[in-house]
Design a protein around this motif. Sequence first.
Motif, PDB file in Angstrom:
ATOM      1  N   ILE A  48       0.820  -1.214   0.000  1.00 41.07           N
ATOM      2  CA  ILE A  48       0.000   0.000   0.000  1.00 41.07           C
ATOM      3  C   ILE A  48       0.854   1.264   0.000  1.00 41.07           C
ATOM      4  N   ILE A  49       2.048   1.200   0.572  1.00 39.87           N
ATOM      5  CA  ILE A  49       2.942   2.364   0.579  1.00 39.87           C
ATOM      6  C   ILE A  49       3.415   2.671  -0.838  1.00 39.87           C
ATOM      7  N   ALA A  50       3.904   1.668  -1.551  1.00 40.78           N
ATOM      8  CA  ALA A  50       4.362   1.863  -2.930  1.00 40.78           C
ATOM      9  C   ALA A  50       3.201   2.276  -3.829  1.00 40.78           C
ATOM     10  N   GLU A  51       2.049   1.677  -3.615  1.00 39.88           N
ATOM     11  CA  GLU A  51       0.869   2.008  -4.418  1.00 39.88           C
ATOM     12  C   GLU A  51       0.479   3.478  -4.220  1.00 39.88           C
ATOM     13  N   THR A  52       0.501   3.941  -2.988  1.00 40.11           N
ATOM     14  CA  THR A  52       0.145   5.333  -2.702  1.00 40.11           C
ATOM     15  C   THR A  52       1.173   6.293  -3.284  1.00 40.11           C
ATOM     16  N   HIS A  53       2.461   5.949  -3.196  1.00 39.31           N
ATOM     17  CA  HIS A  53       3.499   6.790  -3.816  1.00 39.31           C
ATOM     18  C   HIS A  53       3.255   6.913  -5.313  1.00 39.31           C
ATOM     19  N   MET A  81      -9.892   0.918  -0.355  1.00 40.16           N
ATOM     20  CA  MET A  81     -10.600  -0.353  -0.246  1.00 40.16           C
ATOM     21  C   MET A  81     -10.697  -0.816   1.199  1.00 40.16           C
ATOM     22  N   ASN A  82      -9.663  -0.513   1.988  1.00 43.35           N
ATOM     23  CA  ASN A  82      -9.592  -1.032   3.350  1.00 43.35           C
ATOM     24  C   ASN A  82      -9.208   0.098   4.300  1.00 43.35           C
ATOM     25  N   MET A  83     -10.119   0.480   5.163  1.00 40.91           N
ATOM     26  CA  MET A  83      -9.841   1.561   6.107  1.00 40.91           C
ATOM     27  C   MET A  83      -8.655   1.224   7.010  1.00 40.91           C
ATOM     28  N   GLY A  84      -8.315  -0.042   7.105  1.00 42.48           N
ATOM     29  CA  GLY A  84      -7.137  -0.451   7.854  1.00 42.48           C
ATOM     30  C   GLY A  84      -5.834   0.059   7.241  1.00 42.48           C
ATOM     31  N   ASP A  85      -5.862   0.431   5.955  1.00 47.03           N
ATOM     32  CA  ASP A  85      -4.685   0.987   5.276  1.00 47.03           C
ATOM     33  C   ASP A  85      -4.572   2.496   5.448  1.00 47.03           C
ATOM     34  N   PHE A  86      -5.561   3.104   6.099  1.00 49.05           N
ATOM     35  CA  PHE A  86      -5.620   4.559   6.189  1.00 49.05           C
ATOM     36  C   PHE A  86      -4.336   5.170   6.753  1.00 49.05           C
ATOM     37  N   GLY A  87      -3.804   4.623   7.811  1.00 50.21           N
ATOM     38  CA  GLY A  87      -2.604   5.190   8.450  1.00 50.21           C
ATOM     39  C   GLY A  87      -1.427   5.259   7.498  1.00 50.21           C
ATOM     40  N   GLN A  88      -1.179   4.181   6.757  1.00 51.12           N
ATOM     41  CA  GLN A  88      -0.049   4.159   5.829  1.00 51.12           C
ATOM     42  C   GLN A  88      -0.289   5.090   4.642  1.00 51.12           C
ATOM     43  N   ILE A  89      -1.508   5.098   4.127  1.00 49.28           N
ATOM     44  CA  ILE A  89      -1.845   6.004   3.023  1.00 49.28           C
ATOM     45  C   ILE A  89      -1.673   7.445   3.477  1.00 49.28           C
ATOM     46  N   ASN A  90      -2.180   7.768   4.651  1.00 45.24           N
ATOM     47  CA  ASN A  90      -2.107   9.113   5.197  1.00 45.24           C
ATOM     48  C   ASN A  90      -0.659   9.569   5.377  1.00 45.24           C
ATOM     49  N   GLU A  91       0.184   8.665   5.844  1.00 48.44           N
ATOM     50  CA  GLU A  91       1.598   9.007   6.043  1.00 48.44           C
ATOM     51  C   GLU A  91       2.269   9.355   4.721  1.00 48.44           C
ATOM     52  N   VAL A  92       2.052   8.535   3.702  1.00 48.22           N
ATOM     53  CA  VAL A  92       2.645   8.808   2.382  1.00 48.22           C
ATOM     54  C   VAL A  92       2.081  10.105   1.815  1.00 48.22           C
ATOM     55  N   PHE A  97       3.156  17.227   0.776  1.00 51.45           N
ATOM     56  CA  PHE A  97       2.722  18.596   1.037  1.00 51.45           C
ATOM     57  C   PHE A  97       3.671  19.267   2.020  1.00 51.45           C
ATOM     58  N   THR A  98       3.894  20.562   1.823  1.00 59.68           N
ATOM     59  CA  THR A  98       4.627  21.372   2.790  1.00 59.68           C
ATOM     60  C   THR A  98       3.725  22.546   3.149  1.00 59.68           C
ATOM     61  N   GLY A  99       3.800  22.998   4.351  1.00 60.48           N
ATOM     62  CA  GLY A  99       2.936  24.101   4.752  1.00 60.48           C
ATOM     63  C   GLY A  99       1.520  23.633   4.991  1.00 60.48           C
ATOM     64  N   TYR A 100       0.582  24.298   4.379  1.00 60.46           N
ATOM     65  CA  TYR A 100      -0.835  24.004   4.591  1.00 60.46           C
ATOM     66  C   TYR A 100      -1.283  22.781   3.803  1.00 60.46           C
ATOM     67  N   PHE A 101      -2.115  21.986   4.448  1.00 60.97           N
ATOM     68  CA  PHE A 101      -2.709  20.832   3.781  1.00 60.97           C
ATOM     69  C   PHE A 101      -4.055  21.247   3.192  1.00 60.97           C
ATOM     70  N   PRO A 102      -4.479  20.587   2.096  1.00 61.63           N
ATOM     71  CA  PRO A 102      -5.794  20.902   1.527  1.00 61.63           C
ATOM     72  C   PRO A 102      -6.923  20.291   2.363  1.00 61.63           C
ATOM     73  N   ALA A 103      -8.144  20.729   2.092  1.00 61.70           N
ATOM     74  CA  ALA A 103      -9.320  20.060   2.653  1.00 61.70           C
ATOM     75  C   ALA A 103      -9.349  18.648   2.061  1.00 61.70           C
ATOM     76  N   ARG A 104      -9.980  17.709   2.785  1.00 55.86           N
ATOM     77  CA  ARG A 104      -9.932  16.322   2.306  1.00 55.86           C
ATOM     78  C   ARG A 104     -11.012  15.493   2.960  1.00 55.86           C
ATOM     79  N   GLU A 105     -11.452  14.467   2.228  1.00 57.60           N
ATOM     80  CA  GLU A 105     -12.228  13.406   2.839  1.00 57.60           C
ATOM     81  C   GLU A 105     -11.649  12.085   2.361  1.00 57.60           C
ATOM     82  N   THR A 106     -11.850  11.057   3.181  1.00 50.70           N
ATOM     83  CA  THR A 106     -11.408   9.711   2.859  1.00 50.70           C
ATOM     84  C   THR A 106     -12.612   8.791   3.006  1.00 50.70           C
ATOM     85  N   VAL A 107     -12.842   7.987   1.983  1.00 52.08           N
ATOM     86  CA  VAL A 107     -14.018   7.140   1.938  1.00 52.08           C
ATOM     87  C   VAL A 107     -13.602   5.710   1.617  1.00 52.08           C
ATOM     88  N   GLN A 108     -14.109   4.759   2.393  1.00 51.89           N
ATOM     89  CA  GLN A 108     -13.887   3.347   2.061  1.00 51.89           C
ATOM     90  C   GLN A 108     -14.944   2.949   1.039  1.00 51.89           C
TER      91      GLN A 108
END
Length: 126
Positions: A48-53, A81-92, A97-108
């Motif tokens: 999931i890390i490589a996929e997100t990159h 697909m799997n909310m269990g991957d959220f932490g790794q996706i979020n980290e990547v 981003f540097t500075g301000y992050f955009p607005a966002r939603e995450t949906v399984q």
Amino acid sequence: MEKQIINSTNAPAPIGPYNQAVQAGNMLFISGQIALNPESGQMEQSDIIAETHRVMQNLRNILSEAGMDFSDVVKSTIFIMNMGDFGQINEVYGKYFTGYFPARETVQVAALPKGANVEISMIAVK
């Protein structure tokens, strides 16, 4: 308002009746990107890390084609697909981003194209 189609050879070609992005005035609407390698056309899904990159690199290349970068992004939508991957996706995701992050939603979701585990779309403003 002028509308311009944005397509980068450094991002995967659309797999349906849509464009990688559409610029309307100073706003850029980027279609959801999955981990397709733009050169081989194959999915990059070793983990999931490589996929997100790969997804983020595809998005970066589309932004660049429009003369923008991640600092111009105001809204992201992440489909996973799997909310269990959220932490790794979020980290990547956060590393791009540097500075301000955009607005966002995450949906399984129940399914994504080509068996993807993550898809991300963005809106940017210059």
